[in-house]
Design a protein around this motif. Structure first.
Motif, PDB file in Angstrom:
ATOM      1  N   SER A   2       0.839  -1.194   0.000  1.00 33.23           N
ATOM      2  CA  SER A   2       0.000   0.000   0.000  1.00 33.23           C
ATOM      3  C   SER A   2       0.879   1.251   0.000  1.00 33.23           C
ATOM      4  CB  SER A   2      -0.915   0.016   1.225  1.00 33.23           C
ATOM      5  OG  SER A   2      -0.139   0.084   2.402  1.00 33.23           O
ATOM      6  N   LEU A   3       0.425   2.253  -0.713  1.00 34.29           N
ATOM      7  CA  LEU A   3       1.165   3.503  -0.836  1.00 34.29           C
ATOM      8  C   LEU A   3       0.459   4.551   0.013  1.00 34.29           C
ATOM      9  CD1 LEU A   3       1.713   3.376  -4.701  1.00 34.29           C
ATOM     10  CD2 LEU A   3       3.316   2.714  -2.919  1.00 34.29           C
ATOM     11  N   GLU A   4       0.873   4.648   1.270  1.00 27.50           N
ATOM     12  CA  GLU A   4       0.216   5.560   2.193  1.00 27.50           C
ATOM     13  C   GLU A   4       1.008   6.834   2.439  1.00 27.50           C
ATOM     14  OE1 GLU A   4      -0.505   3.290   5.677  1.00 27.50           O
ATOM     15  OE2 GLU A   4      -1.767   1.846   4.645  1.00 27.50           O
ATOM     16  N   ARG A   5       2.304   6.780   2.329  1.00 32.25           N
ATOM     17  CA  ARG A   5       3.156   7.948   2.562  1.00 32.25           C
ATOM     18  C   ARG A   5       3.932   8.257   1.286  1.00 32.25           C
ATOM     19  NH1 ARG A   5       7.130   6.116   6.636  1.00 32.25           N
ATOM     20  NH2 ARG A   5       6.918   4.221   5.459  1.00 32.25           N
ATOM     21  N   PRO A   6       4.391   9.492   1.120  1.00 34.16           N
ATOM     22  CA  PRO A   6       5.195   9.806  -0.084  1.00 34.16           C
ATOM     23  C   PRO A   6       6.449   8.949  -0.190  1.00 34.16           C
ATOM     24  CG  PRO A   6       4.524  11.829   1.004  1.00 34.16           C
ATOM     25  CD  PRO A   6       4.107  10.686   1.901  1.00 34.16           C
ATOM     26  N   GLU A   7       7.017   8.529   0.921  1.00 35.73           N
ATOM     27  CA  GLU A   7       8.225   7.715   0.897  1.00 35.73           C
ATOM     28  C   GLU A   7       7.976   6.318   0.344  1.00 35.73           C
ATOM     29  OE1 GLU A   7       7.210   9.148   3.980  1.00 35.73           O
ATOM     30  OE2 GLU A   7       8.396  10.936   3.618  1.00 35.73           O
ATOM     31  N   ASP A   8       6.693   5.905   0.271  1.00 33.06           N
ATOM     32  CA  ASP A   8       6.357   4.567  -0.214  1.00 33.06           C
ATOM     33  C   ASP A   8       6.408   4.473  -1.739  1.00 33.06           C
ATOM     34  OD1 ASP A   8       5.978   3.800   2.405  1.00 33.06           O
ATOM     35  OD2 ASP A   8       3.808   4.135   2.350  1.00 33.06           O
ATOM     36  N   PHE A   9       6.373   5.601  -2.441  1.00 35.55           N
ATOM     37  CA  PHE A   9       6.404   5.578  -3.898  1.00 35.55           C
ATOM     38  C   PHE A   9       7.816   5.260  -4.380  1.00 35.55           C
ATOM     39  CE2 PHE A   9       2.589   8.047  -3.170  1.00 35.55           C
ATOM     40  CZ  PHE A   9       1.737   7.530  -4.137  1.00 35.55           C
ATOM     41  N   PRO A  10       7.956   4.659  -5.580  1.00 33.60           N
ATOM     42  CA  PRO A  10       9.290   4.332  -6.092  1.00 33.60           C
ATOM     43  C   PRO A  10      10.151   5.572  -6.268  1.00 33.60           C
ATOM     44  CG  PRO A  10       7.579   3.274  -7.402  1.00 33.60           C
ATOM     45  CD  PRO A  10       6.885   4.215  -6.467  1.00 33.60           C
ATOM     46  N   GLY A  11      11.436   5.448  -5.961  1.00 32.46           N
ATOM     47  CA  GLY A  11      12.385   6.526  -6.140  1.00 32.46           C
ATOM     48  C   GLY A  11      12.381   7.562  -5.038  1.00 32.46           C
ATOM     49  N   GLN A  12      11.588   7.364  -3.985  1.00 30.78           N
ATOM     50  CA  GLN A  12      11.467   8.363  -2.922  1.00 30.78           C
ATOM     51  C   GLN A  12      12.332   8.056  -1.703  1.00 30.78           C
ATOM     52  OE1 GLN A  12       9.913  11.271  -3.150  1.00 30.78           O
ATOM     53  NE2 GLN A  12       9.448  10.741  -5.244  1.00 30.78           N
ATOM     54  N   GLN A  13      13.088   6.976  -1.760  1.00 29.77           N
ATOM     55  CA  GLN A  13      13.967   6.651  -0.647  1.00 29.77           C
ATOM     56  C   GLN A  13      15.119   7.650  -0.609  1.00 29.77           C
ATOM     57  OE1 GLN A  13      15.948   2.916  -1.069  1.00 29.77           O
ATOM     58  NE2 GLN A  13      16.478   2.788   1.084  1.00 29.77           N
ATOM     59  N   ARG A  14      15.449   8.134   0.580  1.00 30.16           N
ATOM     60  CA  ARG A  14      16.522   9.119   0.734  1.00 30.16           C
ATOM     61  C   ARG A  14      17.862   8.469   0.389  1.00 30.16           C
ATOM     62  NH1 ARG A  14      15.265  13.755   2.854  1.00 30.16           N
ATOM     63  NH2 ARG A  14      17.318  14.156   3.734  1.00 30.16           N
ATOM     64  N   VAL A  15      18.714   9.239  -0.303  1.00 25.23           N
ATOM     65  CA  VAL A  15      20.009   8.721  -0.734  1.00 25.23           C
ATOM     66  C   VAL A  15      21.112   9.692  -0.340  1.00 25.23           C
ATOM     67  CG1 VAL A  15      19.120   7.383  -2.683  1.00 25.23           C
ATOM     68  CG2 VAL A  15      19.749   9.767  -3.025  1.00 25.23           C
ATOM     69  N   THR A  16      22.320   9.174  -0.361  1.00 24.94           N
ATOM     70  CA  THR A  16      23.516   9.988  -0.112  1.00 24.94           C
ATOM     71  C   THR A  16      24.611   9.508  -1.064  1.00 24.94           C
ATOM     72  OG1 THR A  16      25.011  10.776   1.599  1.00 24.94           O
ATOM     73  CG2 THR A  16      24.417   8.454   1.697  1.00 24.94           C
ATOM     74  N   TRP A  17      25.644  10.332  -1.249  1.00 25.80           N
ATOM     75  CA  TRP A  17      26.755   9.963  -2.126  1.00 25.80           C
ATOM     76  C   TRP A  17      27.443   8.712  -1.603  1.00 25.80           C
ATOM     77  CZ3 TRP A  17      27.623  12.084  -6.711  1.00 25.80           C
ATOM     78  CH2 TRP A  17      27.182  13.372  -6.975  1.00 25.80           C
ATOM     79  N   ARG A  18      27.905   7.876  -2.513  1.00 23.93           N
ATOM     80  CA  ARG A  18      28.733   6.743  -2.098  1.00 23.93           C
ATOM     81  C   ARG A  18      30.092   7.269  -1.666  1.00 23.93           C
ATOM     82  NH1 ARG A  18      26.551   1.757  -3.229  1.00 23.93           N
ATOM     83  NH2 ARG A  18      24.921   1.787  -4.804  1.00 23.93           N
ATOM     84  N   ARG A  19      30.721   6.579  -0.753  1.00 24.38           N
ATOM     85  CA  ARG A  19      31.998   7.050  -0.207  1.00 24.38           C
ATOM     86  C   ARG A  19      33.161   6.799  -1.153  1.00 24.38           C
ATOM     87  NH1 ARG A  19      29.062   5.215   4.074  1.00 24.38           N
ATOM     88  NH2 ARG A  19      28.741   6.718   5.735  1.00 24.38           N
ATOM     89  N   GLU A  20      33.031   5.813  -2.032  1.00 24.80           N
ATOM     90  CA  GLU A  20      34.127   5.465  -2.928  1.00 24.80           C
ATOM     91  C   GLU A  20      34.157   6.436  -4.113  1.00 24.80           C
ATOM     92  OE1 GLU A  20      31.428   3.211  -2.782  1.00 24.80           O
ATOM     93  OE2 GLU A  20      32.043   2.154  -1.009  1.00 24.80           O
ATOM     94  N   PRO A  21      35.261   7.139  -4.343  1.00 27.23           N
ATOM     95  CA  PRO A  21      35.314   8.098  -5.460  1.00 27.23           C
ATOM     96  C   PRO A  21      35.249   7.428  -6.832  1.00 27.23           C
ATOM     97  CG  PRO A  21      37.412   8.039  -4.280  1.00 27.23           C
ATOM     98  CD  PRO A  21      36.466   7.162  -3.534  1.00 27.23           C
ATOM     99  N   HIS A  22      35.679   6.168  -6.919  1.00 26.46           N
ATOM    100  CA  HIS A  22      35.624   5.506  -8.222  1.00 26.46           C
ATOM    101  C   HIS A  22      34.189   5.268  -8.671  1.00 26.46           C
ATOM    102  CE1 HIS A  22      35.330   2.010  -5.526  1.00 26.46           C
ATOM    103  NE2 HIS A  22      34.714   1.418  -6.532  1.00 26.46           N
ATOM    104  N   ARG A  23      33.234   5.244  -7.750  1.00 27.54           N
ATOM    105  CA  ARG A  23      31.825   5.076  -8.119  1.00 27.54           C
ATOM    106  C   ARG A  23      31.317   6.299  -8.886  1.00 27.54           C
ATOM    107  NH1 ARG A  23      28.490   0.694  -6.767  1.00 27.54           N
ATOM    108  NH2 ARG A  23      29.656  -0.636  -5.381  1.00 27.54           N
ATOM    109  N   ILE A  24      31.774   7.485  -8.503  1.00 25.33           N
ATOM    110  CA  ILE A  24      31.342   8.702  -9.189  1.00 25.33           C
ATOM    111  C   ILE A  24      31.946   8.740 -10.597  1.00 25.33           C
ATOM    112  CG2 ILE A  24      31.418  11.225  -9.113  1.00 25.33           C
ATOM    113  CD1 ILE A  24      31.442  10.882  -6.011  1.00 25.33           C
ATOM    114  N   VAL A  25      33.208   8.327 -10.719  1.00 24.12           N
ATOM    115  CA  VAL A  25      33.841   8.263 -12.035  1.00 24.12           C
ATOM    116  C   VAL A  25      33.135   7.227 -12.901  1.00 24.12           C
ATOM    117  CG1 VAL A  25      35.986   7.684 -13.233  1.00 24.12           C
ATOM    118  CG2 VAL A  25      36.058   9.045 -11.136  1.00 24.12           C
ATOM    119  N   LEU A  26      32.797   6.079 -12.322  1.00 24.83           N
ATOM    120  CA  LEU A  26      32.080   5.031 -13.053  1.00 24.83           C
ATOM    121  C   LEU A  26      30.702   5.524 -13.485  1.00 24.83           C
ATOM    122  CD1 LEU A  26      32.000   2.079 -14.001  1.00 24.83           C
ATOM    123  CD2 LEU A  26      31.048   1.491 -11.761  1.00 24.83           C
ATOM    124  N   ALA A  27      30.018   6.267 -12.622  1.00 21.51           N
ATOM    125  CA  ALA A  27      28.702   6.824 -12.978  1.00 21.51           C
ATOM    126  C   ALA A  27      28.833   7.827 -14.123  1.00 21.51           C
ATOM    127  CB  ALA A  27      28.065   7.486 -11.768  1.00 21.51           C
TER     128      ALA A  27
END
Length: 189
Positions: free
Chosen positions: A4-29
């Protein structure tokens, strides 16, 4: 069973995110985002006839070069925005920013191309009437006809780059536990 989708956080793509700590991930992205699959596949199937820069350079090579500069630039701007405002804080926000600014970039570059080709047509014309006719034709072809196609390609490319950035360069943000009992309970108030 569908959750059930009761809160805005329940919709796809709404999970809070942060940068990955590994710098090679940003280069790969950045690299993965710049290598848009339709562009790379068509370059492998139909190689360009002219690899050198000039008037007859294949448009796919030009788009690839723009993407190799725009995707890392977009990641840098995203990092700067997150440092200043803390936004975007979700994967959907990351993708949306890439799509919006990618569409703006493609529209701006197409408009600039139409103007440059119009000015070049002035110098190649024999008189004022030919210059006016060349300008009209150029603006109709590159401006009116080419602009929607350029925006469609730019938004598609930016969607790919945004998805690569959202899933390679970002990770789910760990949930903060209420260790001291000072955070407000969501259900009670």
């Amino acid at each position: 069973m569908i959750p059930s989708l009761e809160r805005p956080e329940d919709f796809p793509g709404q999970q809070r995110v942060t940068w990955r700590r590994e710098p090679h991930r940003i280069v790969l992205a950045a690299i993965a985002g710049a290598l848009w699959p339709p562009l790379v596949i068509t370059l492998m199937i139909w190689p360009p006839q002219n690899w050198l820069p000039g008037l007859e350079t294949d448009w796919r090579l030009i788009v690839l070069i723009i993407g190799l500069a725009a995707v890392p630039g977009g990641l840098w701007l995203l990092s700067r925005e997150r440092d200043l405002t803390g936004r975007p804080s979700t994967r959907l926000g990351v993708v949306w920013r890439f799509m919006f600014f990618g569409g703006l970039l493609s529209a701006g570059l197409q408009a600039m191309l139409a103007l440059i080709v119009s000015v070049v047509g002035w110098f190649e014309a024999g008189d004022v009437a030919q210059a006016a006719g060349a300008t009209e034709t150029t603006l109709l072809i590159y401006g009116v006809g080419g602009l929607p196609i350029a925006v469609l390609l730019g938004v598609s490319y930016a969607l790919w780059a945004g998805l690569c950035a959202a899933f390679i360069a970002f990770m789910p943000q760990p949930e903060v536990r209420d260790r001291l009992g000072v955070l407000r309970d969501r259900e009670s108030g």
